[in-house]
Write a protein that holds these residues in place. Structure first.
Motif, PDB file in Angstrom:
ATOM      1  N   ALA A 118       0.836  -1.206   0.000  1.00 60.06           N
ATOM      2  CA  ALA A 118       0.000   0.000   0.000  1.00 60.06           C
ATOM      3  C   ALA A 118       0.868   1.252   0.000  1.00 60.06           C
ATOM      4  CB  ALA A 118      -0.941  -0.002   1.200  1.00 60.06           C
ATOM      5  N   GLN A 119       1.962   1.231   0.754  1.00 61.14           N
ATOM      6  CA  GLN A 119       2.866   2.385   0.786  1.00 61.14           C
ATOM      7  C   GLN A 119       3.480   2.639  -0.590  1.00 61.14           C
ATOM      8  OE1 GLN A 119       5.608   1.403   3.935  1.00 61.14           O
ATOM      9  NE2 GLN A 119       4.184   2.054   5.537  1.00 61.14           N
ATOM     10  N   GLU A 120       3.855   1.566  -1.267  1.00 59.27           N
ATOM     11  CA  GLU A 120       4.457   1.704  -2.598  1.00 59.27           C
ATOM     12  C   GLU A 120       3.420   2.223  -3.612  1.00 59.27           C
ATOM     13  OE1 GLU A 120       7.181  -0.816  -5.775  1.00 59.27           O
ATOM     14  OE2 GLU A 120       6.723  -1.698  -3.819  1.00 59.27           O
ATOM     15  N   ILE A 121       2.203   1.721  -3.514  1.00 55.45           N
ATOM     16  CA  ILE A 121       1.137   2.192  -4.400  1.00 55.45           C
ATOM     17  C   ILE A 121       0.844   3.663  -4.126  1.00 55.45           C
ATOM     18  CG2 ILE A 121      -1.326   1.971  -4.947  1.00 55.45           C
ATOM     19  CD1 ILE A 121      -0.948  -1.084  -4.474  1.00 55.45           C
ATOM     20  N   TRP A 122       0.812   4.044  -2.847  1.00 53.88           N
ATOM     21  CA  TRP A 122       0.559   5.449  -2.486  1.00 53.88           C
ATOM     22  C   TRP A 122       1.637   6.349  -3.077  1.00 53.88           C
ATOM     23  CZ3 TRP A 122      -3.649   7.698  -0.948  1.00 53.88           C
ATOM     24  CH2 TRP A 122      -3.590   9.013  -0.514  1.00 53.88           C
ATOM     25  N   GLU A 123       2.880   5.911  -2.992  1.00 57.29           N
ATOM     26  CA  GLU A 123       3.985   6.691  -3.570  1.00 57.29           C
ATOM     27  C   GLU A 123       3.835   6.795  -5.093  1.00 57.29           C
ATOM     28  OE1 GLU A 123       6.300   8.545  -1.996  1.00 57.29           O
ATOM     29  OE2 GLU A 123       5.172   7.981  -0.211  1.00 57.29           O
ATOM     30  N   ALA A 124       3.411   5.710  -5.725  1.00 58.89           N
ATOM     31  CA  ALA A 124       3.215   5.733  -7.182  1.00 58.89           C
ATOM     32  C   ALA A 124       2.084   6.681  -7.566  1.00 58.89           C
ATOM     33  CB  ALA A 124       2.921   4.323  -7.690  1.00 58.89           C
ATOM     34  N   LEU A 125       1.068   6.789  -6.725  1.00 59.29           N
ATOM     35  CA  LEU A 125      -0.042   7.707  -7.003  1.00 59.29           C
ATOM     36  C   LEU A 125       0.415   9.150  -7.052  1.00 59.29           C
ATOM     37  CD1 LEU A 125      -2.970   6.334  -4.822  1.00 59.29           C
ATOM     38  CD2 LEU A 125      -2.947   6.546  -7.304  1.00 59.29           C
ATOM     39  N   LYS A 126       1.429   9.472  -6.265  1.00 57.67           N
ATOM     40  CA  LYS A 126       1.918  10.852  -6.211  1.00 57.67           C
ATOM     41  C   LYS A 126       2.436  11.327  -7.570  1.00 57.67           C
ATOM     42  CE  LYS A 126       3.192  10.885  -1.333  1.00 57.67           C
ATOM     43  NZ  LYS A 126       4.325  10.944  -0.395  1.00 57.67           N
ATOM     44  N   SER A 127       2.952  10.409  -8.366  1.00 56.62           N
ATOM     45  CA  SER A 127       3.486  10.802  -9.672  1.00 56.62           C
ATOM     46  C   SER A 127       2.563  10.408 -10.824  1.00 56.62           C
ATOM     47  CB  SER A 127       4.870  10.184  -9.886  1.00 56.62           C
ATOM     48  OG  SER A 127       4.779   8.780  -9.845  1.00 56.62           O
ATOM     49  N   ALA A 128       1.456   9.771 -10.514  1.00 58.18           N
ATOM     50  CA  ALA A 128       0.523   9.324 -11.558  1.00 58.18           C
ATOM     51  C   ALA A 128      -0.490  10.422 -11.871  1.00 58.18           C
ATOM     52  CB  ALA A 128      -0.203   8.071 -11.105  1.00 58.18           C
ATOM     53  N   VAL A 129      -1.113  10.290 -13.024  1.00 59.45           N
ATOM     54  CA  VAL A 129      -2.235  11.159 -13.369  1.00 59.45           C
ATOM     55  C   VAL A 129      -3.466  10.529 -12.733  1.00 59.45           C
ATOM     56  CG1 VAL A 129      -3.641  12.081 -15.239  1.00 59.45           C
ATOM     57  CG2 VAL A 129      -1.161  11.859 -15.532  1.00 59.45           C
ATOM     58  N   VAL A 130      -4.014  11.211 -11.743  1.00 58.74           N
ATOM     59  CA  VAL A 130      -5.150  10.678 -11.008  1.00 58.74           C
ATOM     60  C   VAL A 130      -6.352  11.574 -11.261  1.00 58.74           C
ATOM     61  CG1 VAL A 130      -6.018   9.995  -8.735  1.00 58.74           C
ATOM     62  CG2 VAL A 130      -3.567   9.809  -9.246  1.00 58.74           C
ATOM     63  N   GLN A 131      -7.458  10.964 -11.668  1.00 53.34           N
ATOM     64  CA  GLN A 131      -8.676  11.726 -11.931  1.00 53.34           C
ATOM     65  C   GLN A 131      -9.296  12.200 -10.631  1.00 53.34           C
ATOM     66  OE1 GLN A 131     -11.458   9.371 -14.105  1.00 53.34           O
ATOM     67  NE2 GLN A 131     -10.036   8.927 -15.747  1.00 53.34           N
ATOM     68  N   GLU A 132      -9.943  13.349 -10.699  1.00 56.74           N
ATOM     69  CA  GLU A 132     -10.688  13.854  -9.548  1.00 56.74           C
ATOM     70  C   GLU A 132     -11.983  13.046  -9.430  1.00 56.74           C
ATOM     71  OE1 GLU A 132      -9.820  16.087  -7.250  1.00 56.74           O
ATOM     72  OE2 GLU A 132      -7.890  16.248  -8.248  1.00 56.74           O
ATOM     73  N   PRO A 133     -12.557  12.988  -8.231  1.00 54.70           N
ATOM     74  CA  PRO A 133     -13.832  12.270  -8.095  1.00 54.70           C
ATOM     75  C   PRO A 133     -14.935  12.968  -8.880  1.00 54.70           C
ATOM     76  CG  PRO A 133     -13.280  13.428  -6.054  1.00 54.70           C
ATOM     77  CD  PRO A 133     -12.111  13.571  -6.976  1.00 54.70           C
ATOM     78  N   ALA A 134     -15.859  12.189  -9.386  1.00 58.38           N
ATOM     79  CA  ALA A 134     -16.981  12.758 -10.134  1.00 58.38           C
ATOM     80  C   ALA A 134     -17.841  13.593  -9.190  1.00 58.38           C
ATOM     81  CB  ALA A 134     -17.815  11.651 -10.757  1.00 58.38           C
ATOM     82  N   PRO A 135     -18.390  14.695  -9.678  1.00 56.86           N
ATOM     83  CA  PRO A 135     -19.267  15.483  -8.814  1.00 56.86           C
ATOM     84  C   PRO A 135     -20.511  14.680  -8.437  1.00 56.86           C
ATOM     85  CG  PRO A 135     -19.247  16.372 -11.046  1.00 56.86           C
ATOM     86  CD  PRO A 135     -18.261  15.252 -11.008  1.00 56.86           C
ATOM     87  N   GLU A 136     -20.992  14.924  -7.245  1.00 51.97           N
ATOM     88  CA  GLU A 136     -22.164  14.200  -6.751  1.00 51.97           C
ATOM     89  C   GLU A 136     -23.417  14.713  -7.460  1.00 51.97           C
ATOM     90  OE1 GLU A 136     -23.102  12.751  -2.368  1.00 51.97           O
ATOM     91  OE2 GLU A 136     -23.347  14.904  -2.600  1.00 51.97           O
ATOM     92  N   PRO A 137     -24.241  13.838  -8.022  1.00 46.24           N
ATOM     93  CA  PRO A 137     -25.466  14.274  -8.696  1.00 46.24           C
ATOM     94  C   PRO A 137     -26.405  14.990  -7.722  1.00 46.24           C
ATOM     95  CG  PRO A 137     -25.043  11.939  -9.110  1.00 46.24           C
ATOM     96  CD  PRO A 137     -24.067  12.392  -8.070  1.00 46.24           C
ATOM     97  N   GLU A 138     -27.123  15.994  -8.220  1.00 42.02           N
ATOM     98  CA  GLU A 138     -28.058  16.756  -7.388  1.00 42.02           C
ATOM     99  C   GLU A 138     -29.079  15.832  -6.718  1.00 42.02           C
ATOM    100  OE1 GLU A 138     -28.056  20.261  -6.676  1.00 42.02           O
ATOM    101  OE2 GLU A 138     -26.064  19.818  -7.460  1.00 42.02           O
ATOM    102  N   ALA A 139     -29.576  14.853  -7.451  1.00 42.24           N
ATOM    103  CA  ALA A 139     -30.593  13.954  -6.890  1.00 42.24           C
ATOM    104  C   ALA A 139     -30.051  13.217  -5.665  1.00 42.24           C
ATOM    105  CB  ALA A 139     -31.061  12.954  -7.943  1.00 42.24           C
ATOM    106  N   LEU A 140     -28.775  12.876  -5.677  1.00 46.60           N
ATOM    107  CA  LEU A 140     -28.179  12.195  -4.534  1.00 46.60           C
ATOM    108  C   LEU A 140     -28.059  13.149  -3.341  1.00 46.60           C
ATOM    109  CD1 LEU A 140     -26.979   9.582  -3.469  1.00 46.60           C
ATOM    110  CD2 LEU A 140     -24.784  10.283  -4.407  1.00 46.60           C
TER     111      LEU A 140
END
Length: 135
Positions: A45-67
Protein backbone atom coordinates in the motif's frame (compact mmCIF):
# COMPACT_ATOMS: atom_id res chain seq x y z
CA UNK A 1 8.42 -0.96 -9.16
CA UNK A 2 4.62 -1.13 -9.02
CA UNK A 3 2.65 -0.15 -12.10
CA UNK A 4 -0.71 1.53 -11.64
CA UNK A 5 -3.36 2.77 -14.03
CA UNK A 6 -6.94 4.09 -14.03
CA UNK A 7 -6.42 5.93 -10.76
CA UNK A 8 -9.33 7.95 -9.38
CA UNK A 9 -9.38 9.89 -6.11
CA UNK A 10 -12.30 8.87 -3.90
CA UNK A 11 -12.58 12.26 -2.21
CA UNK A 12 -11.58 15.86 -2.73
CA UNK A 13 -9.04 15.65 0.14
CA UNK A 14 -7.03 13.06 -1.84
CA UNK A 15 -6.76 10.64 1.07
CA UNK A 16 -8.01 7.55 -0.80
CA UNK A 17 -8.01 6.28 -4.37
CA UNK A 18 -9.14 3.40 -6.54
CA UNK A 19 -6.73 2.14 -9.16
CA UNK A 20 -5.59 -0.94 -11.01
CA UNK A 21 -2.27 -2.50 -10.08
CA UNK A 22 -0.33 -4.84 -12.34
CA UNK A 23 0.13 -8.15 -10.52
CA UNK A 24 3.16 -9.84 -12.08
CA UNK A 25 2.32 -13.21 -10.51
CA UNK A 26 -1.05 -13.16 -12.28
CA UNK A 27 0.18 -11.29 -15.34
CA UNK A 28 -2.97 -9.17 -15.03
CA UNK A 29 -4.29 -5.82 -13.82
CA UNK A 30 -6.20 -6.10 -10.54
CA UNK A 31 -8.39 -3.48 -8.80
CA UNK A 32 -6.97 -1.94 -5.66
CA UNK A 33 -8.19 0.67 -3.16
CA UNK A 34 -5.57 2.53 -1.17
CA UNK A 35 -6.14 4.89 1.76
CA UNK A 36 -3.62 7.28 3.26
CA UNK A 37 -4.99 6.34 6.69
CA UNK A 38 -4.13 2.63 6.30
CA UNK A 39 -0.52 2.64 5.10
CA UNK A 40 1.25 1.69 8.34
CA UNK A 41 2.83 -1.74 8.11
CA UNK A 42 1.61 -2.38 4.56
CA UNK A 43 4.61 -2.10 2.23
CA UNK A 44 2.52 -2.72 -0.91
CA UNK A 45 0.00 0.00 0.00
CA UNK A 46 2.87 2.39 0.79
CA UNK A 47 4.46 1.70 -2.60
CA UNK A 48 1.14 2.19 -4.40
CA UNK A 49 0.56 5.45 -2.49
CA UNK A 50 3.99 6.69 -3.57
CA UNK A 51 3.21 5.73 -7.18
CA UNK A 52 -0.04 7.71 -7.00
CA UNK A 53 1.92 10.85 -6.21
CA UNK A 54 3.49 10.80 -9.67
CA UNK A 55 0.52 9.32 -11.56
CA UNK A 56 -2.24 11.16 -13.37
CA UNK A 57 -5.15 10.68 -11.01
CA UNK A 58 -8.68 11.73 -11.93
CA UNK A 59 -10.69 13.85 -9.55
CA UNK A 60 -13.83 12.27 -8.10
CA UNK A 61 -16.98 12.76 -10.13
CA UNK A 62 -19.27 15.48 -8.81
CA UNK A 63 -22.16 14.20 -6.75
CA UNK A 64 -25.47 14.27 -8.70
CA UNK A 65 -28.06 16.76 -7.39
CA UNK A 66 -30.59 13.95 -6.89
CA UNK A 67 -28.18 12.20 -4.53
CA UNK A 68 -27.64 15.41 -2.54
CA UNK A 69 -31.42 15.86 -2.21
CA UNK A 70 -31.89 12.21 -1.17
CA UNK A 71 -29.14 12.49 1.45
CA UNK A 72 -30.68 15.67 2.91
CA UNK A 73 -34.13 14.04 2.97
CA UNK A 74 -32.67 11.06 4.88
CA UNK A 75 -31.25 13.41 7.51
CA UNK A 76 -34.49 15.38 7.74
CA UNK A 77 -36.63 12.24 7.89
CA UNK A 78 -34.36 10.83 10.60
CA UNK A 79 -34.87 13.93 12.73
CA UNK A 80 -38.63 13.64 12.26
CA UNK A 81 -38.50 9.98 13.28
CA UNK A 82 -36.39 10.86 16.32
CA UNK A 83 -39.17 13.16 17.54
CA UNK A 84 -42.17 10.95 16.68
CA UNK A 85 -42.37 9.58 20.21
CA UNK A 86 -42.86 13.06 21.71
CA UNK A 87 -46.04 13.54 19.68
CA UNK A 88 -47.86 10.67 21.38
CA UNK A 89 -50.51 12.14 23.66
CA UNK A 90 -49.59 9.81 26.49
CA UNK A 91 -45.84 10.52 26.30
CA UNK A 92 -44.85 12.14 29.62
CA UNK A 93 -43.84 15.68 28.62
CA UNK A 94 -45.49 19.01 29.21
CA UNK A 95 -47.71 20.52 26.55
CA UNK A 96 -45.24 23.45 26.35
CA UNK A 97 -42.43 21.03 25.47
CA UNK A 98 -44.65 19.20 23.00
CA UNK A 99 -45.47 22.54 21.32
CA UNK A 100 -41.75 23.32 20.93
CA UNK A 101 -41.10 19.92 19.37
CA UNK A 102 -44.17 20.31 17.14
CA UNK A 103 -42.77 23.63 15.87
CA UNK A 104 -39.39 21.98 15.21
CA UNK A 105 -41.10 19.21 13.27
CA UNK A 106 -42.91 21.83 11.20
CA UNK A 107 -39.54 23.48 10.46
CA UNK A 108 -38.32 20.09 9.20
CA UNK A 109 -41.42 19.49 7.05
CA UNK A 110 -41.20 22.99 5.55
CA UNK A 111 -37.54 22.66 4.53
CA UNK A 112 -38.09 21.36 0.96
CA UNK A 113 -40.39 24.31 0.18
CA UNK A 114 -38.28 26.91 2.01
CA UNK A 115 -35.57 27.50 -0.61
CA UNK A 116 -34.61 25.84 -3.91
CA UNK A 117 -31.20 24.77 -2.53
CA UNK A 118 -32.40 23.75 0.96
CA UNK A 119 -30.60 20.41 0.66
CA UNK A 120 -27.21 22.11 0.48
CA UNK A 121 -27.64 23.77 3.87
CA UNK A 122 -27.14 22.37 7.34
CA UNK A 123 -30.31 20.80 8.76
CA UNK A 124 -30.60 21.76 12.40
CA UNK A 125 -30.95 19.22 15.17
CA UNK A 126 -33.63 19.84 17.78
CA UNK A 127 -31.02 21.27 20.18
CA UNK A 128 -29.63 23.64 17.51
CA UNK A 129 -33.10 24.75 16.48
CA UNK A 130 -34.10 25.36 20.12
CA UNK A 131 -31.00 27.50 20.80
CA UNK A 132 -31.86 29.61 17.77
CA UNK A 133 -35.53 29.98 18.80
CA UNK A 134 -35.03 30.37 22.55
CA UNK A 135 -36.65 33.59 23.74
Amino acid sequence: MIEIRSAIWLNSEHTAANCEVFAEALNAWVPYTVSKNHLTGDAVAQEIWEALKSAVVQEPAPEPEALKVARARLVRDGYLKDTDLFMLVDYPITEERRAVIRAYRQYLRDLPDSEPDWYLKHIKTLAEWEREHDN
